[in-house]
Scaffold this motif. Structure first.
Motif, PDB file in Angstrom:
ATOM      1  N   GLU A   1       0.583  -1.258   0.087  1.00 44.39           N
ATOM      2  CA  GLU A   1      -0.081   0.089  -0.006  1.00 44.39           C
ATOM      3  C   GLU A   1       0.933   1.327  -0.011  1.00 44.39           C
ATOM      4  O   GLU A   1       0.267   2.352   0.267  1.00 44.39           O
ATOM      5  CB  GLU A   1      -0.907  -0.034   1.069  1.00 44.39           C
ATOM      6  CG  GLU A   1      -0.535  -0.479   2.663  1.00 44.39           C
ATOM      7  CD  GLU A   1      -1.245  -0.720   3.680  1.00 44.39           C
ATOM      8  OE1 GLU A   1      -2.690  -0.406   3.445  1.00 44.39           O
ATOM      9  OE2 GLU A   1      -1.018  -1.379   4.562  1.00 44.39           O
TER      10      GLU A   1
ATOM     11  N   VAL B   1       5.972  -1.447  -3.283  1.00 44.54           N
ATOM     12  CA  VAL B   1       5.820  -1.989  -4.812  1.00 44.54           C
ATOM     13  C   VAL B   1       6.917  -1.871  -5.694  1.00 44.54           C
ATOM     14  O   VAL B   1       7.439  -2.944  -6.209  1.00 44.54           O
ATOM     15  CB  VAL B   1       4.601  -1.057  -5.519  1.00 44.54           C
ATOM     16  CG1 VAL B   1       4.379  -1.428  -6.847  1.00 44.54           C
ATOM     17  CG2 VAL B   1       3.312  -1.218  -4.797  1.00 44.54           C
TER      18      VAL B   1
ATOM     19  N   ILE C   1      -2.727  -6.309  -1.769  1.00 43.51           N
ATOM     20  CA  ILE C   1      -2.441  -4.946  -2.203  1.00 43.51           C
ATOM     21  C   ILE C   1      -3.692  -4.375  -1.717  1.00 43.51           C
ATOM     22  O   ILE C   1      -4.925  -4.805  -1.647  1.00 43.51           O
ATOM     23  CB  ILE C   1      -2.814  -4.742  -4.029  1.00 43.51           C
ATOM     24  CG1 ILE C   1      -2.143  -5.759  -4.473  1.00 43.51           C
ATOM     25  CG2 ILE C   1      -2.557  -3.608  -4.319  1.00 43.51           C
ATOM     26  CD1 ILE C   1      -2.089  -5.677  -6.077  1.00 43.51           C
TER      27      ILE C   1
ATOM     28  N   THR D   1      -5.504  -1.224  -2.063  1.00 43.14           N
ATOM     29  CA  THR D   1      -5.642  -0.267  -3.015  1.00 43.14           C
ATOM     30  C   THR D   1      -6.045   1.397  -2.640  1.00 43.14           C
ATOM     31  O   THR D   1      -5.496   2.309  -3.065  1.00 43.14           O
ATOM     32  CB  THR D   1      -6.647  -0.528  -4.137  1.00 43.14           C
ATOM     33  OG1 THR D   1      -7.817  -0.889  -3.427  1.00 43.14           O
ATOM     34  CG2 THR D   1      -5.806  -1.856  -4.987  1.00 43.14           C
TER      35      THR D   1
ATOM     36  N   ILE E   1       0.159  -2.652 -10.182  1.00 36.73           N
ATOM     37  CA  ILE E   1      -0.340  -3.813 -10.107  1.00 36.73           C
ATOM     38  C   ILE E   1       0.217  -4.823 -11.087  1.00 36.73           C
ATOM     39  O   ILE E   1       0.673  -5.921 -10.864  1.00 36.73           O
ATOM     40  CB  ILE E   1      -1.921  -3.807 -10.229  1.00 36.73           C
ATOM     41  CG1 ILE E   1      -2.531  -2.964  -9.314  1.00 36.73           C
ATOM     42  CG2 ILE E   1      -2.525  -5.071 -10.451  1.00 36.73           C
ATOM     43  CD1 ILE E   1      -4.066  -2.499  -9.336  1.00 36.73           C
TER      44      ILE E   1
ATOM     45  N   LEU F   1       3.442  -5.910  -9.449  1.00 36.59           N
ATOM     46  CA  LEU F   1       3.340  -6.853  -8.423  1.00 36.59           C
ATOM     47  C   LEU F   1       2.934  -8.326  -8.965  1.00 36.59           C
ATOM     48  O   LEU F   1       3.336  -9.285  -8.467  1.00 36.59           O
ATOM     49  CB  LEU F   1       2.390  -6.399  -7.386  1.00 36.59           C
ATOM     50  CG  LEU F   1       2.592  -5.174  -6.669  1.00 36.59           C
ATOM     51  CD1 LEU F   1       1.544  -4.620  -5.959  1.00 36.59           C
ATOM     52  CD2 LEU F   1       3.687  -5.513  -5.621  1.00 36.59           C
TER      53      LEU F   1
ATOM     54  N   VAL G   1      -5.848  -8.827  -3.826  1.00 32.43           N
ATOM     55  CA  VAL G   1      -6.477  -7.475  -3.602  1.00 32.43           C
ATOM     56  C   VAL G   1      -7.544  -7.581  -2.470  1.00 32.43           C
ATOM     57  O   VAL G   1      -8.484  -8.273  -2.541  1.00 32.43           O
ATOM     58  CB  VAL G   1      -7.087  -7.063  -4.926  1.00 32.43           C
ATOM     59  CG1 VAL G   1      -7.466  -5.577  -4.786  1.00 32.43           C
ATOM     60  CG2 VAL G   1      -5.829  -7.116  -5.841  1.00 32.43           C
TER      61      VAL G   1
END
Length: 587
Positions: free
Chosen positions: A441, A446, A461, A463, A495, A498, A511
């Motif tokens: 986060e 990341v 994740i 978001t 994303i 990742l 997620v």
């Protein structure tokens, strides 16, 4: 002469849904309503006793409301009400008021109002969104206390008639929490933000909420029928028969969709081309646990352990209480995976639990998440002990919040290993091989996910915070809420990064943020390679349904095209044009 034309007023949607009803204007105690008079010396103690009773009754009101919300499973609302309970213990509200009553020989109402007015005046000068929300909370608590001091002016949400649309300049979080959904159909205000406490509670309770409407324009329509369109952020006064019929059809359709989703909850989440997708639940209350089976959760993807503090303030430092709750989560999951996130404190979560002498200027960039726990290791060790004991009962994983650097992971793992050694020496039965995951986060996490992947077992994740920290947009600030945009190209690229590193290092990636259950974003996530979703229990059926309507091959191609686009708007329009046709009823 009464205006009977159909009138449309455009506002901003804070909570989706359709409401039909009659206006109810919420009374508010204004400064001019507060009496001011002198008190005889011999009556000072009685006046202070009256004030203490008002505080006591206010606290009891909030505790009763909190108990009700816990049963409802409204975790966000419970957290906010807990903040209000803590505010009643603030010296400004307790000792300062009593001292001034003795010094001035003035009645409680006037003394209390004068102190709070000065307090709010200082808050209003600060433009920080945290302080603005604190201002709203102070106003809420003030109204509650004054309601007990001046009972004839008190707002009582219990006595609101059926089919009411609440109208107010600004509605307080506690009034929103107290709103009974069988009576309060919708809420309309002049002031409010999409992430304000009142808005969060309205969403949790499923009450349509529109803001940005000038309340003075509505006063003349007190007995008129009104439609609140929480999808378009619109208000319709005196709807024509055909307009009313149209909205009744929409409501009927929404109810049918909800019932259908509930019936489909046991169906698996598999794409058209046969790819299985895992949909788990975010859990923050005992009521959430009871919904796992009802909505067909594939396990618990996120246990928000900090939310259990609300049911018992001793939870933070009690290994026994924590063990009992984690064991209950594991039992409810019935053999399915349970991801326990260790306490995510600080920022806007439980600020009163963060023990610092000086208030942080920007709590979101301060001592929150893993930083708080590493500075308060006794809290972390107690939690680890409880998790290690409970983990013998099922498939448990530990998730670390707000990781920004691999050193935080290494230090946390070292503490966990030491706790294991201590418990083995004590001959306590524990599970030693618990997977450790990192919340992704923060942009630095990341960008260094390849390094983190060598020290952890999975990623999740978050978001909401990732958008906030990446775009430098405070999600609690209504002035920039339109800039808090998960469709931003940077989010898709993060994303994608990742997903790539997770595959390279063979790590599970999920997620658990708000986009995990946003219909328009689910195809994007699938196309980018996300196959694990975690969301509030009530959205599990919806996520599964959308997955079943998607082809992984097709969404992968769509994600590639979306990654070539330059702006959030272009990406949004591209996905909407494509998937608005595939499942239009979800939009």
């Amino acid at each position: 002469m009464k205006d009977e034309r159909e009138i449309h007023l455009q506002g901003i949607s804070l909570s989706k849904g359709i409401a039909l009803g009659i206006p109810y204007f919420l009374p508010v105690i204004q400064e001019d309503d507060v009496p001011e008079f002198s008190i005889a010396k011999g009556d000072i103690d009685n006046e202070i006793a009256r004030y203490r009773n008002a505080l006591l009754f206010s606290r009891k009101d909030l505790e009763t409301l909190q108990d009700h919300l816990i049963l409802e499973g409204s975790s966000e609302a419970v957290t906010i009400i807990d903040t209000h309970i803590q505010m009643l213990e603030d010296p400004i509200i307790t000792s300062q008021v009593e001292e001034k009553i003795r010094e001035s020989n003035q009645n409680t109402e006037s003394v209390f109002t004068s102190i709070i007015t000065e307090y709010k005046r200082r808050f209003s000068k600060n433009t920080d969104p945290i302080f603005r929300q604190r201002f709203a909370d102070v106003t809420d608590v003030t109204q509650r206390v004054l309601g007990h001091l001046i009972p004839e002016r008190k707002t009582n949400m219990v006595h609101i008639p059926e089919n009411s649309i609440i109208f107010s300049q600004e509605i307080s979080p506690s009034d929103t929490a107290a709103a009974q959904v069988d009576y309060v159909m919708g809420i309309v205000t002049e002031v409010g933000g999409s992430t304000s406490h009142a808005a969060l509670i309205a969403k949790a309770k499923g009450i349509p909420f529109v803001t940005g409407i000038e309340i003075s324009k509505i006063q003349e329509y007190q007995n008129c029928f009104i439609i609140v369109d929480g999808f378009k952020g619109k208000l319709i006064i005196n709807p024509r028969p055909e307009t009313l019929a149209e909205y009744k059809k929409i409501i009927k359709k929404l109810i049918t969709q909800e019932k259908r989703l509930e019936k489909e909850s046991k169906l698996c989440a598999k794409t058209i081309d046969g790819e299985k997708v895992h949909v788990l639940a975010n859990v923050g209350s005992a009521a959430d646990l009871d919904m796992l089976t009802k909505y067909g959760a594939g396990g618990i993807g996120l246990v928000r352990t900090e939310y259990f503090l609300l049911q018992n303030r001793n939870f933070l430092l009690s290994e026994k209480l924590q063990y009992s709750m984690y064991k209950r989560c594991i039992e409810k999951a019935a053999g399915l995976p349970v991801v326990i996130r260790i306490f995510d404190l600080g920022g806007d979560k439980f600020p009163d639990l963060v023990y610092y002498k000086e208030k942080e200027v920007n709590p979101f960039l301060g001592c929150r998440g893993i930083r708080f726990l590493l500075k308060n290791q006794e809290i972390l060790k107690i939690q680890f002990r409880a998790i290690l004991r409970a983990a013998v009962h099922g498939d448990v994983q530990i998730l670390l919040p707000l990781i920004s650097d691999v050193r935080e992971v290494l230090e946390t793992k070292k503490i966990l290993e030491n706790v294991k050694k201590e418990m083995i020496a004590e001959e306590v039965e524990i599970r030693e091989d618990i997977p450790i995951g990192c919340m992704m986060e923060v942009p630095s996490a990341v960008l260094t996910c390849d390094i983190l992947a060598k020290e952890c077992d999975f990623f999740s994740i978050g978001t909401n915070d990732l958008v906030q920290y990446t775009l430098a947009v405070d999600r609690a600030n209504p002035a920039v809420h339109n800039l808090h945009d998960p469709f931003h190209p940077s989010m898709l690229r993060m994303i994608q990064m990742l997903v790539h590193e997770s595959k390279v290092h063979n790590k599970k990636l999920s997620v658990c943020g708000e986009v995990a259950y946003k219909p328009l974003f689910i195809p994007l996530l699938l196309g980018l390679g996300i196959l694990h979703f975690s969301c509030p229990p009530r959205y599990i059926s919806l996520v599964k349904k959308i997955v079943r309507k998607c082809s992984l091959q097709e969404t992968s191609q769509d994600a590639k095209e979306a990654l070539q686009l330059s702006t959030s708007q272009q990406i949004y329009e591209f996905i909407r044009k494509k998937y608005g046709k595939v499942f239009p009823e979800e939009f």
